[in-house]
Scaffold this active site. Structure first.
Site, PDB file in Angstrom:
ATOM      1  N   GLU A  25       0.890  -1.160   0.000  1.00  0.00           N
ATOM      2  CA  GLU A  25       0.000   0.000   0.000  1.00  0.00           C
ATOM      3  C   GLU A  25       0.920   1.200   0.000  1.00  0.00           C
ATOM      4  O   GLU A  25       1.615   1.446   0.986  1.00  0.00           O
ATOM      5  CB  GLU A  25      -0.881   0.014   1.262  1.00  0.00           C
ATOM      6  CG  GLU A  25      -1.698  -1.244   1.481  1.00  0.00           C
ATOM      7  CD  GLU A  25      -2.769  -1.465   0.447  1.00  0.00           C
ATOM      8  OE1 GLU A  25      -3.198  -0.483  -0.180  1.00  0.00           O
ATOM      9  OE2 GLU A  25      -3.152  -2.623   0.231  1.00  0.00           O
ATOM     10  N   CYS A  65      -3.215   8.161   3.670  1.00  0.00           N
ATOM     11  CA  CYS A  65      -2.920   7.632   2.336  1.00  0.00           C
ATOM     12  C   CYS A  65      -4.071   7.865   1.377  1.00  0.00           C
ATOM     13  O   CYS A  65      -3.871   7.933   0.174  1.00  0.00           O
ATOM     14  CB  CYS A  65      -2.613   6.155   2.452  1.00  0.00           C
ATOM     15  SG  CYS A  65      -3.833   5.299   3.441  1.00  0.00           S
TER      16      CYS A  65
HETATM   17  P1  NAP Z   1       8.243   4.882   4.684  1.00  0.00           P
HETATM   18  O1  NAP Z   1       9.309   5.828   5.051  1.00  0.00           O
HETATM   19  O2  NAP Z   1       8.270   4.313   3.327  1.00  0.00           O
HETATM   20  O3  NAP Z   1       8.262   3.727   5.784  1.00  0.00           O
HETATM   21  C1  NAP Z   1       7.283   2.727   5.808  1.00  0.00           C
HETATM   22  C2  NAP Z   1       7.758   1.595   6.694  1.00  0.00           C
HETATM   23  O4  NAP Z   1       8.837   0.916   6.056  1.00  0.00           O
HETATM   24  C3  NAP Z   1       8.311   2.047   8.045  1.00  0.00           C
HETATM   25  O5  NAP Z   1       7.983   1.075   9.012  1.00  0.00           O
HETATM   26  C4  NAP Z   1       9.805   2.064   7.798  1.00  0.00           C
HETATM   27  O6  NAP Z   1      10.572   1.950   8.988  1.00  0.00           O
HETATM   28  C5  NAP Z   1       9.942   0.835   6.945  1.00  0.00           C
HETATM   29  N1  NAP Z   1      11.147   0.765   6.135  1.00  0.00           N
HETATM   30  C6  NAP Z   1      11.824   1.783   5.546  1.00  0.00           C
HETATM   31  N2  NAP Z   1      12.867   1.288   4.859  1.00  0.00           N
HETATM   32  C7  NAP Z   1      12.843  -0.069   5.010  1.00  0.00           C
HETATM   33  C8  NAP Z   1      13.662  -1.143   4.565  1.00  0.00           C
HETATM   34  N3  NAP Z   1      14.724  -0.939   3.802  1.00  0.00           N
HETATM   35  N4  NAP Z   1      13.331  -2.400   4.927  1.00  0.00           N
HETATM   36  C9  NAP Z   1      12.247  -2.658   5.673  1.00  0.00           C
HETATM   37  N5  NAP Z   1      11.448  -1.669   6.149  1.00  0.00           N
HETATM   38  C10 NAP Z   1      11.738  -0.404   5.808  1.00  0.00           C
HETATM   39  O7  NAP Z   1       6.803   5.556   4.855  1.00  0.00           O
HETATM   40  P2  NAP Z   1       6.253   6.422   6.087  1.00  0.00           P
HETATM   41  O8  NAP Z   1       7.001   7.702   6.091  1.00  0.00           O
HETATM   42  O9  NAP Z   1       6.192   5.607   7.339  1.00  0.00           O
HETATM   43  O10 NAP Z   1       4.739   6.645   5.625  1.00  0.00           O
HETATM   44  C11 NAP Z   1       4.380   7.623   4.686  1.00  0.00           C
HETATM   45  C12 NAP Z   1       4.159   7.038   3.316  1.00  0.00           C
HETATM   46  O11 NAP Z   1       3.328   5.892   3.407  1.00  0.00           O
HETATM   47  C13 NAP Z   1       3.435   7.993   2.389  1.00  0.00           C
HETATM   48  O12 NAP Z   1       4.074   8.012   1.152  1.00  0.00           O
HETATM   49  C14 NAP Z   1       2.036   7.426   2.263  1.00  0.00           C
HETATM   50  O13 NAP Z   1       1.415   7.676   1.029  1.00  0.00           O
HETATM   51  C15 NAP Z   1       2.258   5.987   2.468  1.00  0.00           C
HETATM   52  N6  NAP Z   1       1.094   5.378   3.086  1.00  0.00           N
HETATM   53  C16 NAP Z   1       0.308   4.569   2.331  1.00  0.00           C
HETATM   54  C17 NAP Z   1      -0.798   3.967   2.894  1.00  0.00           C
HETATM   55  C18 NAP Z   1      -1.679   3.056   2.113  1.00  0.00           C
HETATM   56  O14 NAP Z   1      -2.483   2.356   2.713  1.00  0.00           O
HETATM   57  N7  NAP Z   1      -1.586   3.026   0.817  1.00  0.00           N
HETATM   58  C19 NAP Z   1      -1.107   4.174   4.236  1.00  0.00           C
HETATM   59  C20 NAP Z   1      -0.292   5.015   4.965  1.00  0.00           C
HETATM   60  C21 NAP Z   1       0.809   5.594   4.372  1.00  0.00           C
HETATM   61  P3  NAP Z   1      11.064   3.281   9.779  1.00  0.00           P
HETATM   62  O15 NAP Z   1       9.852   3.957  10.265  1.00  0.00           O
HETATM   63  O16 NAP Z   1      11.911   2.742  10.869  1.00  0.00           O
HETATM   64  O17 NAP Z   1      11.805   4.097   8.763  1.00  0.00           O
END
Ligand code: NAP
Length: 520
Positions: A257, A296
């Site tokens: 997502e 999101c």
């Molecule tokens: P993110 O920076 O991409 O992180 C998402 C998750 O992935 C976090 O738990 C992060 O850990 C983890 N992560 C990052 N790099 C990783 C790696 N190399 N290996 C494994 N895990 C890794 O996103 P965010 O800032 O938390 O959320 C915002 C984004 O999410 C926005 O772009 C939004 O559109 C999207 N979003 C989408 C939905 C949906 O349902 N479609 C819902 C909510 C949010 P850390 O926190 O420790 O970095």
């Protein structure tokens, strides 16, 4: 020093050995908790899920698991006030916390209730009826769904620390698969608090749910074809994890997502006097401001007939100008800060890129917002004004490609419906779109053109507005997910989502044997 977050692994709470890094209050930058920076050995965690968790969860029937989900929902409901207080540290107002906390617990109730009403008291699901394959009627095929034998690994985004976990956990558990939850660091203390309550309730069998508050490095390295990986996050993260060599070579079931440039379209049948005009404006303002736009499903692109765009702009500006911004602990505040100042820098950078072809018509990304509460600390909090941009033409690339994950939306004028629907498709796959119209012909054309690009479409008008769940609400009955840029995943949609955690198998044999499969 603040307490370091524990992991719940192998049936017990585990305190990390390091001092970790500090997580900050979104409104004050005061320390809230610490999270380990020490890599974890994930192989025993996954083995515990597959071994102990898988066996205990699959020992119960669908009906028994549905009852456990309902009981868990009841137990957590009593704790909502405590979770809501903790949620304030993430920058979320009490009102907005309900979307995450009450919404997440609601998913448990819906899956509990649907499971109790619609699923058998058995361990496998039949998919369709026996189909006879020969003229004599001695040979046929029956499809069945049985739970995978691995772990459902969740990697969640920061914006829904409770709902994000529970909306993935409920269908996985009901299907018969244990979960390993890895929350986003910034808000992991709220997820940890909820998991503590879940474990303390004693409702779930051993190994059904584990929590890892540690860097994700190595988490994917031992995944097998019986495990699942569900990731919610940015396009960059979800795309990188999709390419992980173990995920690719072991054909690990993968659901993402990701970012989404969701849209809302006001039908050309609307005038300033119609209820639909008002519904469109109210929906847009809600989506810009709820959870400070960190949703999101939030509306990023608002398509408006050319001759109404000035009126819509004025109406949105008017509403935004009355919304107090400040510390979510202040009951008068409607818009809290972003989750942290790094997130604010990301939003500002995205807005700078959007301004290449658009202009801001409400708010200033750098300045103290209008209506900023005197009790709030602008220097330390991650505050930002809601920002409404306007594009003179919908043909510019930026609004269709740049997601500013904050209280930011763009107004785009359109001349004819087909052109607007083409522009909506330029989001290259979104979670949700709303079509605000009282004209069924407009709605039908929009559904036909937009459905392949979306997981969910809302046709909103004065007939259904009172009962509508709104543009942004990802409800357990409806699909959450979307094609392409939105990640290509699908979650929820009621009991349909159970099949993501199960293997569909065609069993061929004699009709008598196949009929008996229902009793397994
Ligand atoms: P993110 O920076 O991409 O992180 C998402 C998750 O992935 C976090 O738990 C992060 O850990 C983890 N992560 C990052 N790099 C990783 C790696 N190399 N290996 C494994 N895990 C890794 O996103 P965010 O800032 O938390 O959320 C915002 C984004 O999410 C926005 O772009 C939004 O559109 C999207 N979003 C989408 C939905 C949906 O349902 N479609 C819902 C909510 C949010 P850390 O926190 O420790 O970095």
């Amino acid at each position: 020093m603040t307490e370091i977050l524990h992991s719940y692994i192998g049936g017990q709470w585990h305190r990390p050995g390091d001092t970790g890094r500090t997580l900050l209050d979104a409104a004050t930058a005061e320390p809230v908790a610490r999270i380990s920076t020490e890599p974890m050995d994930y192989a025993p965690v996954l083995n515990y899920a597959r071994g102990v968790g898988g066996n205990t969860v699959r020992a119960s029937t669908f009906q028994e698991r549905a009852a456990m989900l309902k009981n868990l929902g009841k137990h957590l409901t009593a704790k909502i006030p405590e979770f809501t207080e903790l949620s304030l540290f993430t920058g979320t107002t009490r009102r907005d916390a309900a979307v995450d906390i009450d919404g997440g617990i609601g998913v448990l109730f819906v899956y509990g209730s649907k499971g109790a009403k619609e699923l058998p008291d058995s361990h496998v699901l039949l998919d369709g009826d026996v189909e006879l394959l020969g003229k004599a009627g001695t040979f046929g095929v029956q499809h069945l769904l049985s739970p995978l034998l691995g772990a459902a690994v969740q990697i969640n985004a920061f914006n829904f620390p409770v709902w994000g976990m529970l909306e993935k956990f409920a269908p996985a558990f009901l299907a018969g698969v244990p979960s390993v939850v890895r929350p986003a660091s910034a808000t992991a203390y709220l997820t940890e608090a909820v998991v503590r309550e879940i474990i303390e309730s004693g409702i779930l069998p051993d190994g059904a749910l584990q929590l890892v508050c540690a860097p994700p490095d190595g988490l994917l390295d031992t995944l097998t074809g019986q495990d699942l990986l569900s990731v919610t996050g940015s396009h960059e993260t979800t795309a990188a994890l999709r390419r992980h060599p173990v995920v690719a070579s072991n054909a690990v079931r993968y659901t993402a997502e990701a970012d989404s440039l969701n849209s809302s379209l006001l039908g050309a049948d609307a005038t300033q006097e119609t209820a639909e005009f008002d519904l469109f404006v109210r929906g847009l303002v809600t989506e810009m401001t709820q959870k400070t736009g960190q949703k999101c499903t939030a509306i990023r692109r608002a398509f408006v007939p050319h001759d109404l765009i000035d009126a819509v702009e004025n109406a949105v500006r008017e509403r935004l100008s009355h919304m107090p911004i400040g510390d979510p602990r202040d009951p008068a505040v409607r818009i809290g800060p972003l989750v942290g100042r790094d997130q604010r820098e990301d939003v500002r950078a995205a807005v700078t890129r959007l301004r290449k072809t658009g202009r801001i018509v409400f708010g200033d990304p750098e300045a103290v917002p209008e209506n900023f509460a005197s009790t709030a600390d602008f220097d330390n909090g991650a505050y930002i004004s809601p920002l409404l941009l306007r594009f003179d033409s919908p043909d510019a690339a930026e609004p269709h490609t740049i997601e500013a994950f904050g209280p930011v939306s763009s107004l785009l004028p359109y001349d004819n419906l087909d052109h607007a629907l083409d522009q909506i498709a330029r989001g290259e796959g979104s979670l949700a779109a709303s079509i605000v119209t009282a004209d069924e012909r407009i709605a039908a054309r929009a559904v036909a053109a937009a459905a392949p690009w979306h997981g969910r479409l809302l046709i909103l008008n004065s007939d259904n507005a009172a009962e509508s769940t709104g543009h942004g609400a990802a409800i357990p009955h409806a699909v959450h997910g979307g094609p392409g840029r939105a990640g290509g995943g699908e979650e929820l949609a009621g009991l349909r989502s159970l099949s993501h955690f199960m293997q569909r198998t065609s069993v061929q044999g004699s009709p008598e044997f196949l009929a008996a499969l229902a009793r397994t």
